[in-house]
Design a protein around this motif. Structure first.
Motif, PDB file in Angstrom:
ATOM      1  N   HIS A  40     -41.300  -1.561  -1.215  1.00 45.41           N
ATOM      2  CA  HIS A  40     -42.719  -1.312  -1.453  1.00 45.41           C
ATOM      3  C   HIS A  40     -43.421  -1.098  -0.116  1.00 45.41           C
ATOM      4  N   GLY A  41     -44.528  -0.362  -0.167  1.00 40.91           N
ATOM      5  CA  GLY A  41     -45.361  -0.181   1.022  1.00 40.91           C
ATOM      6  C   GLY A  41     -44.623   0.550   2.140  1.00 40.91           C
ATOM      7  N   LEU A  42     -44.836   0.077   3.343  1.00 38.10           N
ATOM      8  CA  LEU A  42     -44.227   0.710   4.513  1.00 38.10           C
ATOM      9  C   LEU A  42     -42.702   0.683   4.426  1.00 38.10           C
ATOM     10  N   GLU A  43     -42.154  -0.409   3.917  1.00 42.50           N
ATOM     11  CA  GLU A  43     -40.696  -0.504   3.777  1.00 42.50           C
ATOM     12  C   GLU A  43     -40.163   0.619   2.890  1.00 42.50           C
ATOM     13  N   GLN A  44     -40.921   0.981   1.849  1.00 44.20           N
ATOM     14  CA  GLN A  44     -40.513   2.061   0.959  1.00 44.20           C
ATOM     15  C   GLN A  44     -40.571   3.402   1.681  1.00 44.20           C
ATOM     16  N   ALA A  45     -41.599   3.598   2.501  1.00 47.23           N
ATOM     17  CA  ALA A  45     -41.712   4.847   3.263  1.00 47.23           C
ATOM     18  C   ALA A  45     -40.550   4.988   4.244  1.00 47.23           C
ATOM     19  N   VAL A  46     -40.216   3.916   4.929  1.00 47.33           N
ATOM     20  CA  VAL A  46     -39.100   3.944   5.883  1.00 47.33           C
ATOM     21  C   VAL A  46     -37.789   4.182   5.140  1.00 47.33           C
ATOM     22  N   ALA A  47     -37.582   3.486   4.038  1.00 46.89           N
ATOM     23  CA  ALA A  47     -36.357   3.664   3.253  1.00 46.89           C
ATOM     24  C   ALA A  47     -36.259   5.099   2.737  1.00 46.89           C
ATOM     25  N   SER A  48     -37.372   5.665   2.299  1.00 47.60           N
ATOM     26  CA  SER A  48     -37.369   7.047   1.817  1.00 47.60           C
ATOM     27  C   SER A  48     -37.011   8.016   2.937  1.00 47.60           C
ATOM     28  N   TRP A  49     -37.579   7.809   4.104  1.00 42.46           N
ATOM     29  CA  TRP A  49     -37.256   8.661   5.250  1.00 42.46           C
ATOM     30  C   TRP A  49     -35.760   8.598   5.554  1.00 42.46           C
ATOM     31  N   ARG A  50     -35.233   7.402   5.608  1.00 40.12           N
ATOM     32  CA  ARG A  50     -33.807   7.242   5.918  1.00 40.12           C
ATOM     33  C   ARG A  50     -32.940   7.859   4.823  1.00 40.12           C
ATOM     34  N   TYR A  51     -33.337   7.659   3.576  1.00 40.68           N
ATOM     35  CA  TYR A  51     -32.588   8.230   2.459  1.00 40.68           C
ATOM     36  C   TYR A  51     -32.570   9.755   2.541  1.00 40.68           C
ATOM     37  N   GLU A  52     -33.731  10.370   2.716  1.00 38.01           N
ATOM     38  CA  GLU A  52     -33.810  11.827   2.771  1.00 38.01           C
ATOM     39  C   GLU A  52     -33.019  12.382   3.964  1.00 38.01           C
ATOM     40  N   THR A  53     -33.040  11.683   5.073  1.00 36.94           N
ATOM     41  CA  THR A  53     -32.276  12.101   6.247  1.00 36.94           C
ATOM     42  C   THR A  53     -30.774  12.022   5.958  1.00 36.94           C
ATOM     43  N   ALA A  54     -30.349  10.952   5.298  1.00 38.73           N
ATOM     44  CA  ALA A  54     -28.934  10.795   4.963  1.00 38.73           C
ATOM     45  C   ALA A  54     -28.487  11.851   3.951  1.00 38.73           C
ATOM     46  N   VAL A  55     -29.338  12.148   2.973  1.00 37.57           N
ATOM     47  CA  VAL A  55     -29.020  13.191   1.987  1.00 37.57           C
ATOM     48  C   VAL A  55     -28.896  14.544   2.687  1.00 37.57           C
ATOM     49  N   ALA A  56     -29.794  14.822   3.616  1.00 30.41           N
ATOM     50  CA  ALA A  56     -29.718  16.086   4.370  1.00 30.41           C
ATOM     51  C   ALA A  56     -28.421  16.165   5.164  1.00 30.41           C
ATOM     52  N   ALA A  57     -28.007  15.058   5.761  1.00 34.12           N
ATOM     53  CA  ALA A  57     -26.747  15.041   6.515  1.00 34.12           C
ATOM     54  C   ALA A  57     -25.567  15.295   5.580  1.00 34.12           C
ATOM     55  N   LEU A  58     -25.604  14.715   4.392  1.00 35.76           N
ATOM     56  CA  LEU A  58     -24.532  14.941   3.422  1.00 35.76           C
ATOM     57  C   LEU A  58     -24.522  16.398   2.960  1.00 35.76           C
ATOM     58  N   ARG A  59     -25.701  16.980   2.758  1.00 33.79           N
ATOM     59  CA  ARG A  59     -25.765  18.404   2.404  1.00 33.79           C
ATOM     60  C   ARG A  59     -25.190  19.265   3.527  1.00 33.79           C
ATOM     61  N   LEU A  60     -25.418  18.864   4.767  1.00 29.76           N
ATOM     62  CA  LEU A  60     -24.837  19.581   5.895  1.00 29.76           C
ATOM     63  C   LEU A  60     -23.308  19.566   5.803  1.00 29.76           C
ATOM     64  N   MET A  61     -22.735  18.413   5.490  1.00 36.08           N
ATOM     65  CA  MET A  61     -21.271  18.321   5.362  1.00 36.08           C
ATOM     66  C   MET A  61     -20.785  19.284   4.283  1.00 36.08           C
ATOM     67  N   GLU A  62     -21.490  19.329   3.160  1.00 32.39           N
ATOM     68  CA  GLU A  62     -21.096  20.222   2.058  1.00 32.39           C
ATOM     69  C   GLU A  62     -21.223  21.685   2.470  1.00 32.39           C
ATOM     70  N   SER A  63     -22.274  21.989   3.224  1.00 33.38           N
ATOM     71  CA  SER A  63     -22.491  23.363   3.668  1.00 33.38           C
ATOM     72  C   SER A  63     -21.425  23.796   4.679  1.00 33.38           C
ATOM     73  N   VAL A  64     -21.038  22.916   5.567  1.00 35.75           N
ATOM     74  CA  VAL A  64     -19.999  23.238   6.559  1.00 35.75           C
ATOM     75  C   VAL A  64     -18.653  23.396   5.855  1.00 35.75           C
ATOM     76  N   SER A  65     -18.442  22.669   4.783  1.00 34.80           N
ATOM     77  CA  SER A  65     -17.171  22.754   4.055  1.00 34.80           C
ATOM     78  C   SER A  65     -16.982  24.083   3.348  1.00 34.80           C
ATOM     79  N   ARG A  66     -18.079  24.768   3.032  1.00 35.03           N
ATOM     80  CA  ARG A  66     -17.974  26.033   2.303  1.00 35.03           C
ATOM     81  C   ARG A  66     -17.444  27.124   3.150  1.00 35.03           C
TER      82      ARG A  66
END
Length: 172
Positions: A146-172
């Motif tokens: 909740h609150g700021l902790e949720q914003a930080v967690a969301s930022w980290r989550y979205e960054t990690a998802v983007a990194a995983l998408r990068l792995m998938e894109s490089v694999s193609r």
């Protein structure tokens, strides 16, 4: 053999040197803003020379000759030792530990592997395997924070998802 404790600069210089004997000035050109490595991460020339000295002190590189400098002193040519070649090869396929290191260390490894015509897939697969549980844990954290902790967690989550998408894109 345990992997030596090297800085990112030292790892990059070691991997470049593993491509073939070179002098510091030639390696430093590769890490300038317009160089193939410098477009990802720049290393000033003095740090390249410092890295070469440390790699030599650790027995990962050794002098193999000199060549004339252009309007300057003789240039010391170095080559990796067998231990240096093995350490560089191991480092190039080892995934980074933190999502924040995908932007530098992981991309540097991809560039270095590409320079030698190597197969990036073992690194990409290992990196994706390292990131998947991080994404799952961060998703759970987003759901409960909740609150700021949720914003930080969301930022980290979205960054990690983007990194995983990068792995998938490089694999193609």
């Amino acid at each position: 053999m345990d992997s030596p404790a090297l800085s990112l600069t030292e790892w990059v210089v070691l991997a470049l040197l593993a491509e073939g004997p070179a002098h510091g000035f030639a390696l430093a050109r590769l890490t300038t803003a317009s160089g193939p490595i410098g477009t990802i991460w720049q290393v000033p020339r003095p740090l390249v020379y410092r890295a070469l000295d440390r790699l030599t002190d650790l027995g990962l590189a050794e002098p193999v000759g000199t060549e004339p400098g252009h309007a300057g002193p003789q240039r010391r040519v170095l080559s990796v030792t067998a231990a240096g070649r093995s350490a560089a090869a191991d480092w190039l396929v080892r995934p980074v530990d933190h999502i924040r290191d995908v932007r530098t260390e992981f991309l540097l490894k991809l560039a270095l592997i590409d320079r030698t015509g190597g197969d990036p897939q073992p690194l990409v697969d290992a990196q994706a395997d390292r990131i998947r549980p991080i994404v799952a844990a961060l998703r759970q954290r987003c759901d409960t924070a909740h609150g700021l902790e949720q914003a930080v967690a969301s930022w980290r989550y979205e960054t990690a998802v983007a990194a995983l998408r990068l792995m998938e894109s490089v694999s193609r």
